[in-house]
Design a protein around this motif. Structure first.
Motif, PDB file in Angstrom:
ATOM      1  N   LEU A  92       0.824  -1.200   0.000  1.00 30.63           N
ATOM      2  CA  LEU A  92       0.000   0.000   0.000  1.00 30.63           C
ATOM      3  C   LEU A  92       0.864   1.258   0.000  1.00 30.63           C
ATOM      4  N   ALA A  93       2.007   1.198   0.672  1.00 29.97           N
ATOM      5  CA  ALA A  93       2.939   2.331   0.648  1.00 29.97           C
ATOM      6  C   ALA A  93       3.451   2.577  -0.772  1.00 29.97           C
ATOM      7  N   VAL A  94       3.731   1.501  -1.492  1.00 32.28           N
ATOM      8  CA  VAL A  94       4.170   1.623  -2.887  1.00 32.28           C
ATOM      9  C   VAL A  94       3.065   2.254  -3.733  1.00 32.28           C
ATOM     10  N   LEU A  95       1.835   1.775  -3.552  1.00 29.55           N
ATOM     11  CA  LEU A  95       0.712   2.323  -4.309  1.00 29.55           C
ATOM     12  C   LEU A  95       0.492   3.796  -3.991  1.00 29.55           C
ATOM     13  N   LEU A  96       0.698   4.175  -2.730  1.00 29.60           N
ATOM     14  CA  LEU A  96       0.525   5.567  -2.328  1.00 29.60           C
ATOM     15  C   LEU A  96       1.557   6.453  -3.010  1.00 29.60           C
ATOM     16  N   VAL A  97       2.799   5.982  -3.052  1.00 25.86           N
ATOM     17  CA  VAL A  97       3.860   6.751  -3.715  1.00 25.86           C
ATOM     18  C   VAL A  97       3.555   6.887  -5.209  1.00 25.86           C
ATOM     19  N   ARG A  98       3.067   5.827  -5.811  1.00 30.84           N
ATOM     20  CA  ARG A  98       2.740   5.852  -7.248  1.00 30.84           C
ATOM     21  C   ARG A  98       1.403   6.528  -7.550  1.00 30.84           C
ATOM     22  N   ARG A  99       0.622   6.794  -6.508  1.00 31.63           N
ATOM     23  CA  ARG A  99      -0.730   7.350  -6.671  1.00 31.63           C
ATOM     24  C   ARG A  99      -1.576   6.420  -7.540  1.00 31.63           C
ATOM     25  N   GLU A 100      -1.473   5.158  -7.238  1.00 32.21           N
ATOM     26  CA  GLU A 100      -2.190   4.133  -7.988  1.00 32.21           C
ATOM     27  C   GLU A 100      -3.308   3.566  -7.134  1.00 32.21           C
ATOM     28  N   PRO A 101      -4.523   3.453  -7.671  1.00 29.56           N
ATOM     29  CA  PRO A 101      -5.655   2.983  -6.870  1.00 29.56           C
ATOM     30  C   PRO A 101      -5.670   1.463  -6.718  1.00 29.56           C
ATOM     31  N   LEU A 102      -6.418   1.009  -5.731  1.00 30.43           N
ATOM     32  CA  LEU A 102      -6.675  -0.416  -5.576  1.00 30.43           C
ATOM     33  C   LEU A 102      -7.658  -0.870  -6.659  1.00 30.43           C
ATOM     34  N   PRO A 103      -7.794  -2.171  -6.871  1.00 28.44           N
ATOM     35  CA  PRO A 103      -8.729  -2.667  -7.886  1.00 28.44           C
ATOM     36  C   PRO A 103     -10.160  -2.230  -7.582  1.00 28.44           C
ATOM     37  N   ARG A 104     -10.976  -2.239  -8.633  1.00 31.45           N
ATOM     38  CA  ARG A 104     -12.381  -1.850  -8.489  1.00 31.45           C
ATOM     39  C   ARG A 104     -13.274  -2.981  -8.983  1.00 31.45           C
ATOM     40  N   GLY A 105     -14.500  -2.967  -8.501  1.00 31.88           N
ATOM     41  CA  GLY A 105     -15.497  -3.924  -8.974  1.00 31.88           C
ATOM     42  C   GLY A 105     -15.697  -5.062  -7.999  1.00 31.88           C
ATOM     43  N   LEU A 106     -16.966  -5.366  -7.707  1.00 37.48           N
ATOM     44  CA  LEU A 106     -17.298  -6.438  -6.770  1.00 37.48           C
ATOM     45  C   LEU A 106     -16.809  -7.794  -7.268  1.00 37.48           C
ATOM     46  N   ARG A 107     -16.898  -8.022  -8.587  1.00 37.03           N
ATOM     47  CA  ARG A 107     -16.455  -9.298  -9.137  1.00 37.03           C
ATOM     48  C   ARG A 107     -14.960  -9.497  -8.885  1.00 37.03           C
ATOM     49  N   THR A 108     -14.176  -8.462  -9.135  1.00 36.62           N
ATOM     50  CA  THR A 108     -12.731  -8.549  -8.921  1.00 36.62           C
ATOM     51  C   THR A 108     -12.419  -8.837  -7.455  1.00 36.62           C
TER      52      THR A 108
ATOM     53  N   ARG B 293      -7.710 -18.693 -14.235  1.00 34.87           N
ATOM     54  CA  ARG B 293      -9.029 -18.888 -14.832  1.00 34.87           C
ATOM     55  C   ARG B 293      -9.953 -17.692 -14.608  1.00 34.87           C
ATOM     56  N   THR B 294      -9.778 -16.949 -13.532  1.00 34.70           N
ATOM     57  CA  THR B 294     -10.768 -15.937 -13.156  1.00 34.70           C
ATOM     58  C   THR B 294     -10.274 -14.496 -13.236  1.00 34.70           C
ATOM     59  N   LEU B 295      -8.975 -14.265 -13.093  1.00 35.70           N
ATOM     60  CA  LEU B 295      -8.489 -12.891 -12.978  1.00 35.70           C
ATOM     61  C   LEU B 295      -7.505 -12.491 -14.068  1.00 35.70           C
ATOM     62  N   ALA B 296      -7.180 -13.403 -14.978  1.00 33.55           N
ATOM     63  CA  ALA B 296      -6.283 -13.043 -16.073  1.00 33.55           C
ATOM     64  C   ALA B 296      -6.921 -11.933 -16.900  1.00 33.55           C
ATOM     65  N   GLY B 297      -6.154 -10.872 -17.151  1.00 28.97           N
ATOM     66  CA  GLY B 297      -6.668  -9.754 -17.927  1.00 28.97           C
ATOM     67  C   GLY B 297      -7.426  -8.721 -17.121  1.00 28.97           C
ATOM     68  N   THR B 298      -7.530  -8.913 -15.811  1.00 22.72           N
ATOM     69  CA  THR B 298      -8.218  -7.926 -14.977  1.00 22.72           C
ATOM     70  C   THR B 298      -7.443  -6.618 -14.961  1.00 22.72           C
ATOM     71  N   PRO B 299      -8.106  -5.469 -15.145  1.00 22.64           N
ATOM     72  CA  PRO B 299      -7.394  -4.186 -15.119  1.00 22.64           C
ATOM     73  C   PRO B 299      -6.692  -3.957 -13.786  1.00 22.64           C
ATOM     74  N   GLY B 300      -5.530  -3.347 -13.863  1.00 30.18           N
ATOM     75  CA  GLY B 300      -4.782  -3.046 -12.653  1.00 30.18           C
ATOM     76  C   GLY B 300      -3.419  -3.690 -12.677  1.00 30.18           C
ATOM     77  N   SER B 301      -2.482  -3.083 -11.976  1.00 30.46           N
ATOM     78  CA  SER B 301      -1.124  -3.613 -11.928  1.00 30.46           C
ATOM     79  C   SER B 301      -1.054  -4.797 -10.977  1.00 30.46           C
ATOM     80  N   PRO B 302      -0.008  -5.631 -11.095  1.00 33.62           N
ATOM     81  CA  PRO B 302       0.164  -6.730 -10.142  1.00 33.62           C
ATOM     82  C   PRO B 302       0.264  -6.246  -8.701  1.00 33.62           C
ATOM     83  N   VAL B 303       0.898  -5.088  -8.490  1.00 28.37           N
ATOM     84  CA  VAL B 303       1.054  -4.577  -7.121  1.00 28.37           C
ATOM     85  C   VAL B 303      -0.308  -4.207  -6.543  1.00 28.37           C
ATOM     86  N   ALA B 304      -1.152  -3.546  -7.336  1.00 29.26           N
ATOM     87  CA  ALA B 304      -2.479  -3.151  -6.847  1.00 29.26           C
ATOM     88  C   ALA B 304      -3.333  -4.371  -6.541  1.00 29.26           C
TER      89      ALA B 304
END
Length: 325
Positions: A78-94, A201-212
């Motif tokens: 989360l500290a890395v994401l804060l420095v990058r100003r990158e959000p956490l994933p979105r969407g209930l399915r994700t 099977r379920t999350l390949a191609g999901t938007p967002g970086s690996p860190v997020a």
């Protein structure tokens, strides 16, 4: 250790192109160190994770060690994401899929490894962790249609489990080996390929970086383990220095910084080279257990570990596969 999992680390929950784009900035920042140096550091961090688990369980319940691990790992990412100003994933399915991934890749294996080390040496836990590619190969033949069986891969599977029997001393009736603790460690290593197959099977191609995505996954695992710990353990009466530092290091370094480093290696030298760290983890874990904790080492342990690693290497070979750059 992944390891946790590390355990065998991979680039989860996103497509290859998205992963490469998201991690390019991180790679540029860490390339001040040659990739071979970072590879060695990563091997040491994940190899020492089993020693840190052992020290942590001297003062804390296994669920609490696992909770501290995911908590400080999540805070690091989360500290890395804060420095990058990158959000956490979105969407209930994700988030729903991430909750299952958290259970399979963090909550269950981290807890099982901590419980296993109540009764087996940290070196043996590290060697059991090396069976993860063997379980993965066996499961992928059933769950992933693109993974075709070959004689070489079947030979690797058989060789690997022969190594397991050698480590456990099967010819002498498994005497001197705690069956329950060893079963927990092997079950923990089985959780990883199940989790990766689910993610694939379920999350390949999901938007967002690996860190997020991994940061969100660790947050969910923190919630899961906080609930389990509150139900099945009592709050610690004290916080001894070394066990506490071990748990913090296990999370911040072994589950946070190490994942960051692994993403950079995958982007820079390719997944095939980066995943070779798997074969150094039991070597480091065994060395640390013997030299630091004074654990006993019998001849069949390193011999069996070498057989396991040889078998695991064979299961990862694919005919006609091009070398990753």
């Amino acid at each position: 250790m992944s390891a946790p999992t590390a355990p065998r680390p991979a680039l989860p929950t996103t497509s290859a192109s998205a992963s490469a784009t998201a991690t390019a900035g991180a790679v540029r920042r860490v390339r001040l160190l040659d990739w071979r140096v970072r590879f060695a550091i990563l091997s040491v961090i994940w190899g020492f994770s089993f020693l840190l688990i052992k020290v942590g369980t001297e003062a804390y319940a296994p669920f609490q060690v696992a909770l501290g691990r995911v908590l400080f790992g999540a805070l690091a990412l989360l500290a890395v994401l804060l420095v990058r100003r990158e959000p956490l994933p979105r969407g209930l399915r994700t988030w729903g899929h991430l909750s299952v991934a958290a259970l399979l890749l963090n909550t269950a294996p981290f807890s099982l490894f901590a419980y296993s080390e109540l009764s087996i040496p940290s070196s043996l836990a590290g060697i059991c962790n090396a069976t993860s590619p063997l379980w993965g190969m066996a499961l992928s033949l059933v769950a992933l249609s693109e993974d075709r069986p070959t004689r070489r891969r079947f030979a690797g599977l058989g060789l690997g489990f022969l190594g397991v029997l050698t480590v456990l001393g099967a010819w002498q009736g498994f005497s001197g080996v705690d069956a329950k603790g060893t079963a927990f460690a092997l079950l923990a290593s089985l959780c990883y390929p199940i989790g990766w197959i689910y993610v694939r099977r379920t999350l390949a191609g999901t938007p967002g970086s690996p860190v997020a995505l991994t940061g969100g996954q660790l947050l969910l695992s923190t919630v899961q383990l906080a609930l389990v710990s509150s139900l099945f353990t009592s709050a610690p009466a004290s916080f001894p220095l070394w066990p506490t530092l071990s748990v913090i290091a296990l999370g911040a370094l072994g589950t946070g910084m190490a994942l960051q480093m692994q993403y950079g290696l995958v982007t820079e030298v390719g997944p095939t080279t980066a995943q070779m760290v798997t074969y150094f983890i039991p070597v480091v874990a065994t060395t640390a257990g013997v030299l630091v904790l004074g654990e006993q080492l019998h001849w069949n342990t390193p011999v069996g570990a070498a057989i396991i690693l040889a078998g695991a290497a064979l299961t990862q070979t694919r005919p006609g596969a091009r070398r990753a750059a």
